[in-house]
Design an enzyme around this catalytic site. Sequence first.
Site, mmCIF file in Angstrom:
data_model
loop_
_atom_site.group_PDB
_atom_site.id
_atom_site.type_symbol
_atom_site.label_atom_id
_atom_site.label_comp_id
_atom_site.label_asym_id
_atom_site.label_seq_id
_atom_site.Cartn_x
_atom_site.Cartn_y
_atom_site.Cartn_z
ATOM 1 N N VAL A 11 13.390 -1.117 -2.752
ATOM 2 C CA VAL A 11 12.417 -1.227 -1.667
ATOM 3 C C VAL A 11 12.894 -0.465 -0.435
ATOM 4 C CG1 VAL A 11 11.331 -2.856 -0.070
ATOM 5 C CG2 VAL A 11 11.421 -3.385 -2.505
ATOM 6 N N ARG A 154 5.599 -0.850 -7.328
ATOM 7 C CA ARG A 154 6.078 -1.066 -8.700
ATOM 8 C C ARG A 154 7.209 -0.090 -8.951
ATOM 9 N NH1 ARG A 154 1.166 1.123 -11.665
ATOM 10 N NH2 ARG A 154 1.263 2.351 -9.764
ATOM 11 N N CYS A 260 11.263 -8.640 -10.658
ATOM 12 C CA CYS A 260 10.302 -9.268 -9.739
ATOM 13 C C CYS A 260 9.527 -10.430 -10.343
ATOM 14 C CB CYS A 260 9.329 -8.216 -9.210
ATOM 15 S SG CYS A 260 10.134 -7.042 -8.126
HETATM 16 C C1 UDX Z 1 5.846 -5.789 -9.817
HETATM 17 C C2 UDX Z 1 4.502 -5.658 -9.077
HETATM 18 O O1 UDX Z 1 3.582 -4.888 -9.869
HETATM 19 C C3 UDX Z 1 4.708 -5.030 -7.718
HETATM 20 O O2 UDX Z 1 3.486 -4.997 -7.014
HETATM 21 C C4 UDX Z 1 5.746 -5.839 -6.950
HETATM 22 O O3 UDX Z 1 6.000 -5.284 -5.679
HETATM 23 C C5 UDX Z 1 7.038 -5.936 -7.739
HETATM 24 O O4 UDX Z 1 6.773 -6.513 -9.018
HETATM 25 P P1 UDX Z 1 7.414 -4.144 -11.218
HETATM 26 O O5 UDX Z 1 8.259 -5.343 -11.529
HETATM 27 O O6 UDX Z 1 8.092 -2.903 -10.748
HETATM 28 O O7 UDX Z 1 6.326 -4.474 -10.091
HETATM 29 O O8 UDX Z 1 6.631 -3.751 -12.564
HETATM 30 P P2 UDX Z 1 5.150 -3.893 -13.148
HETATM 31 O O9 UDX Z 1 4.601 -2.553 -13.375
HETATM 32 O O10 UDX Z 1 4.342 -4.824 -12.365
HETATM 33 O O11 UDX Z 1 5.486 -4.526 -14.595
HETATM 34 C C6 UDX Z 1 6.141 -5.784 -14.714
HETATM 35 C C7 UDX Z 1 6.294 -6.184 -16.149
HETATM 36 O O12 UDX Z 1 5.031 -6.510 -16.714
HETATM 37 C C8 UDX Z 1 6.897 -5.120 -17.060
HETATM 38 O O13 UDX Z 1 7.845 -5.728 -17.929
HETATM 39 C C9 UDX Z 1 5.718 -4.588 -17.828
HETATM 40 O O14 UDX Z 1 6.077 -4.103 -19.095
HETATM 41 C C10 UDX Z 1 4.850 -5.837 -17.952
HETATM 42 N N1 UDX Z 1 3.414 -5.563 -18.099
HETATM 43 C C11 UDX Z 1 2.716 -4.946 -17.111
HETATM 44 C C12 UDX Z 1 2.763 -5.977 -19.260
HETATM 45 O O15 UDX Z 1 3.368 -6.546 -20.187
HETATM 46 N N2 UDX Z 1 1.421 -5.756 -19.377
HETATM 47 C C13 UDX Z 1 0.691 -5.144 -18.394
HETATM 48 O O16 UDX Z 1 -0.522 -4.993 -18.575
HETATM 49 C C14 UDX Z 1 1.356 -4.722 -17.230
#
Ligand code: UDX
Length: 432
Positions: A11, A154, A260
């Site tokens: 961040v 993200r 997160c």
């Molecule tokens: C998340 C939030 O999206 C972001 O707004 C916040 O500031 C921090 O947390 P991040 O952890 O970087 O971001 O990843 P993200 O793209 O949200 O994916 C999180 C997890 O969910 C991953 O393991 C991803 O594989 C999974 N995921 C995401 C799914 O299984 N299915 C989906 O449709 C989307």
Amino acid sequence: MKLSIIGTGYVGLVTGACFAEKGHHVICVDNDSAKVKVLRGGGIPIYEPGLEELVSSNVAAGRLRFSESTAEGVASSDVVFIAVPTPPQPDGSVDLSFIERVARDIASAMTSYKIVVDKSTVPVKTGENVTETIRRYCRAKVDFDVVSNPEFLREGFAVEDLMKPDRIVIGVGSQRPVAAMREIYAPFDAPIIVTDINSAELIKHAANSFLALKISYINAISAICEASGANVQEVANGIGMDTRIGRRFLDAGLGFGGSCFPKDLSAFIKIAEQLGYDFRLLKEVQRINAEQMDRFVKKIADTLWVLRDKKIGVLGLAFKQNTDDVRVSPAIELCQRLLKEGATLRVHDPKAMEKAKAVLPPSDKVAYVDDMNAVAEGCDALVVATEWPQFKKLDLDGARRALTHPILFDGRNLFDVKEMESLGFIYKSVGR
Ligand code: UDX
């Protein structure tokens, strides 16, 4: 404006670089001198698309610099952002000691009015404690304002998300810091919501928990799809076209991971409990997420029968695409579960191999393979564990020939079911 960012993690570093790109003068502070040395030398400690270029061009333009000293950051800026880690504790709550330490450091360095902005993800009411801490430790007895300004980036898309945000949330206790906060964000051309501090803090936890809930919802649907012969992607497309629902974050798979969602869910459940509310809905979101992995491991075990001494190729180690981050990675958990059952692994990830080596047990049972097309060699099955888009370009013909038997488990639904079957694979994905 003159800004300082305390903490150069995902961040802090991305925020600092993007603020500089928009014309602000930014000093990024970290108490890890080795990290500051790397950054000063032009290195970037994390992989994040576009970040290296952004940092180097803004350093060259004189708008971005690095320091080990919070006092220097505070002295040379009007607005001080806190972007330090808030790691999880065993009971699910978050460790706020880094925030408290930085608040004290800022307080003792303040000699004039400052706006202190919390960007780290924190439980509701943290702003109140930060305000009280600064008041106690500020010897100069100058005015200050605490602001909550949560970050929604993200990993893997951090620069893109920060440069083109959906919204900016600014939580304030008085009107005094609002003009400066608006000025900082004016170049980003995004809607700005000004609210009280507690609401701003809640917006962050509520947003991440809702996204995690969306993923668990579609993962629950995927279980029903498997039992009924329906296709979860068709269902996601069908419900996602309702603009009230939306298609994003409806991809079924191995469940969510990363630094997160799991942490924020636990923290939100914990703070809710402390405030007298039992957030059972979110506990169920966690349970569905854990079960999703159990069901996938069972699918592999049911197909291969005995896992002991089976050789399994694993594509993907990062917790998602576009990142080298393996913290709370479902792919790593899957590897650990397969190893525990006695399997031998051949693994590949485009960016996360080094970080994976540090978390997977050192073992002659794990071979790290540089070329994704070489992973299947001699394996009894291939598993897709991370949604890297390049895996879609896998040489499927080559993989089928290299496997002892053409079995592919797709934990991220990257391939087309009919195409895989026509290529001769025993193909098992999620909810299809
Ligand atoms: C998340 C939030 O999206 C972001 O707004 C916040 O500031 C921090 O947390 P991040 O952890 O970087 O971001 O990843 P993200 O793209 O949200 O994916 C999180 C997890 O969910 C991953 O393991 C991803 O594989 C999974 N995921 C995401 C799914 O299984 N299915 C989906 O449709 C989307």
